[in-house]
Design a protein around this motif. Sequence first.
Motif, PDB file in Angstrom:
ATOM      1  N   UNK A  38       0.756  -1.313   0.002  1.00 58.84           N
ATOM      2  CA  UNK A  38       0.077  -0.021   0.019  1.00 58.84           C
ATOM      3  C   UNK A  38       0.864   1.447  -0.142  1.00 58.84           C
ATOM      4  N   UNK A  39       2.097   1.166   0.425  1.00 63.88           N
ATOM      5  CA  UNK A  39       3.086   2.294   0.329  1.00 63.88           C
ATOM      6  C   UNK A  39       4.040   2.454  -0.974  1.00 63.88           C
ATOM      7  N   UNK A  40       3.976   1.199  -1.670  1.00 64.08           N
ATOM      8  CA  UNK A  40       4.990   1.413  -2.634  1.00 64.08           C
ATOM      9  C   UNK A  40       4.648   1.761  -3.961  1.00 64.08           C
ATOM     10  N   UNK A  41       5.570   2.445  -4.604  1.00 62.62           N
ATOM     11  CA  UNK A  41       5.259   2.746  -5.907  1.00 62.62           C
ATOM     12  C   UNK A  41       6.048   2.262  -7.055  1.00 62.62           C
ATOM     13  N   UNK A  42       7.272   1.496  -6.647  1.00 56.02           N
ATOM     14  CA  UNK A  42       8.219   0.907  -7.063  1.00 56.02           C
ATOM     15  C   UNK A  42       9.109   0.083  -6.457  1.00 56.02           C
ATOM     16  N   UNK A  43       9.286  -1.288  -6.681  1.00 63.12           N
ATOM     17  CA  UNK A  43      10.443  -1.845  -5.887  1.00 63.12           C
ATOM     18  C   UNK A  43      11.089  -2.850  -6.647  1.00 63.12           C
ATOM     19  N   UNK A  44      12.271  -2.878  -6.931  1.00 65.52           N
ATOM     20  CA  UNK A  44      13.101  -3.693  -7.935  1.00 65.52           C
ATOM     21  C   UNK A  44      12.948  -5.207  -7.681  1.00 65.52           C
ATOM     22  N   UNK A  45      12.360  -5.714  -6.186  1.00 64.15           N
ATOM     23  CA  UNK A  45      12.046  -7.073  -6.120  1.00 64.15           C
ATOM     24  C   UNK A  45      11.078  -7.447  -6.654  1.00 64.15           C
ATOM     25  N   UNK A  46      10.028  -6.690  -6.876  1.00 62.24           N
ATOM     26  CA  UNK A  46       8.628  -7.040  -7.533  1.00 62.24           C
ATOM     27  C   UNK A  46       8.764  -7.239  -8.962  1.00 62.24           C
ATOM     28  N   UNK A  47       7.993  -8.083  -9.604  1.00 63.47           N
ATOM     29  CA  UNK A  47       7.758  -8.456 -10.905  1.00 63.47           C
ATOM     30  C   UNK A  47       6.675  -7.600 -11.527  1.00 63.47           C
ATOM     31  N   UNK A  48       7.040  -6.884 -12.602  1.00 56.46           N
ATOM     32  CA  UNK A  48       5.979  -6.033 -13.368  1.00 56.46           C
ATOM     33  C   UNK A  48       5.666  -6.571 -14.435  1.00 56.46           C
ATOM     34  N   UNK A  49       4.473  -6.619 -14.895  1.00 56.08           N
ATOM     35  CA  UNK A  49       3.950  -6.954 -16.371  1.00 56.08           C
ATOM     36  C   UNK A  49       5.027  -6.247 -17.286  1.00 56.08           C
ATOM     37  N   UNK A  50       5.581  -6.655 -18.512  1.00 54.87           N
ATOM     38  CA  UNK A  50       6.171  -5.685 -19.358  1.00 54.87           C
ATOM     39  C   UNK A  50       5.622  -6.276 -20.954  1.00 54.87           C
ATOM     40  N   UNK A  51       5.437  -5.023 -21.709  1.00 54.43           N
ATOM     41  CA  UNK A  51       5.283  -5.304 -23.128  1.00 54.43           C
ATOM     42  C   UNK A  51       6.260  -6.309 -23.775  1.00 54.43           C
ATOM     43  N   UNK A  52       6.061  -7.418 -24.615  1.00 56.76           N
ATOM     44  CA  UNK A  52       6.981  -8.130 -24.952  1.00 56.76           C
ATOM     45  C   UNK A  52       6.786  -8.027 -26.707  1.00 56.76           C
ATOM     46  N   UNK A  53       5.565  -7.350 -27.131  1.00 55.90           N
ATOM     47  CA  UNK A  53       5.179  -7.184 -28.489  1.00 55.90           C
ATOM     48  C   UNK A  53       4.201  -6.233 -28.761  1.00 55.90           C
ATOM     49  N   UNK A  54       4.340  -5.272 -29.699  1.00 51.88           N
ATOM     50  CA  UNK A  54       3.502  -4.496 -30.226  1.00 51.88           C
ATOM     51  C   UNK A  54       2.921  -4.825 -31.476  1.00 51.88           C
ATOM     52  N   UNK A  55       1.515  -5.055 -31.764  1.00 57.74           N
ATOM     53  CA  UNK A  55       1.216  -5.507 -33.339  1.00 57.74           C
ATOM     54  C   UNK A  55       0.071  -4.271 -33.771  1.00 57.74           C
ATOM     55  N   UNK A  56       0.130  -3.872 -34.876  1.00 58.98           N
ATOM     56  CA  UNK A  56      -0.711  -3.021 -35.409  1.00 58.98           C
ATOM     57  C   UNK A  56      -1.412  -3.901 -36.720  1.00 58.98           C
ATOM     58  N   UNK A  57      -2.579  -3.363 -36.908  1.00 54.53           N
ATOM     59  CA  UNK A  57      -3.438  -3.872 -37.963  1.00 54.53           C
ATOM     60  C   UNK A  57      -4.831  -3.355 -38.101  1.00 54.53           C
ATOM     61  N   UNK A  58      -5.591  -3.754 -38.657  1.00 52.35           N
ATOM     62  CA  UNK A  58      -7.226  -3.244 -39.014  1.00 52.35           C
ATOM     63  C   UNK A  58      -8.144  -4.377 -39.134  1.00 52.35           C
ATOM     64  N   UNK A  59      -9.275  -4.342 -39.173  1.00 56.20           N
ATOM     65  CA  UNK A  59     -10.370  -5.145 -39.416  1.00 56.20           C
ATOM     66  C   UNK A  59     -11.522  -4.372 -39.718  1.00 56.20           C
ATOM     67  N   UNK A  60     -12.214  -4.864 -40.795  1.00 56.80           N
ATOM     68  CA  UNK A  60     -13.457  -4.287 -41.131  1.00 56.80           C
ATOM     69  C   UNK A  60     -14.884  -5.025 -40.679  1.00 56.80           C
ATOM     70  N   UNK A  61     -15.639  -4.078 -39.935  1.00 53.74           N
ATOM     71  CA  UNK A  61     -16.900  -4.606 -39.784  1.00 53.74           C
ATOM     72  C   UNK A  61     -17.945  -4.375 -40.859  1.00 53.74           C
ATOM     73  N   UNK A  62     -18.715  -5.583 -41.315  1.00 53.40           N
ATOM     74  CA  UNK A  62     -19.669  -5.356 -42.680  1.00 53.40           C
ATOM     75  C   UNK A  62     -20.664  -4.342 -42.303  1.00 53.40           C
ATOM     76  N   UNK A  63     -21.202  -3.817 -43.313  1.00 57.66           N
ATOM     77  CA  UNK A  63     -22.588  -3.168 -43.110  1.00 57.66           C
ATOM     78  C   UNK A  63     -23.692  -4.159 -42.451  1.00 57.66           C
ATOM     79  N   UNK A  64     -24.560  -3.357 -41.738  1.00 60.61           N
ATOM     80  CA  UNK A  64     -25.575  -4.186 -40.839  1.00 60.61           C
ATOM     81  C   UNK A  64     -26.735  -3.152 -41.268  1.00 60.61           C
ATOM     82  N   UNK A  65     -27.697  -3.951 -41.752  1.00 59.14           N
ATOM     83  CA  UNK A  65     -29.021  -3.640 -42.124  1.00 59.14           C
ATOM     84  C   UNK A  65     -30.019  -3.522 -40.756  1.00 59.14           C
TER      85      UNK A  65
END
Length: 154
Positions: free
Chosen positions: A34-61
């Motif tokens: 509750x008092x920590x903002x960072x500690x080097x002994x703790x494991x923090x999630x890290x980004x291992x890959x960034x992916x860009x792209x796109x997709x299309x949602x079809x028209x909807x009646x």
Amino acid sequence: MTMTLKASAAGGGKVAIFSGTDLAPFNDPQAHLDRLYFHSDLAYPTVIQTVTGSFTLPALAASAGPAYTNPAIVLFAHGRSGIPAVLGRLTSPAVGWCGSVPVQMDQYGAGRFVTLGADATHVVAHAVWWCHRTGGFPAITLTYEIDILDLILQ
């Protein structure tokens, strides 16, 4: 409240940022999260890959409603063993991809929403919509940037 930055070369080197002036969070981080903002002994999630792209949602009646959820839209294979944590951003439109994000709305308050997730093999999107009986939605292409974290959820 006083903020403290403490570093020690002894014992392999530790670094911590915490509130207060006593060294309890530095010496026993698990007991003082509750008092920590960072500690080097703790494991923090890290980004291992960034992916860009796109997709299309079809028209909807209007006749496709009033409510519908499509099957998962496969965005890409993540290559991890298990289901990884993912963070995403839609870049067109520019918005954080957190929860169900509205991407199209009509004059009746109906909308089309997309959510981001992952399964054991792929990063996926789901589209959910609610159409007014006299409305519908045109096709829309969404672009994204998705971070794969080293954290396996399951």
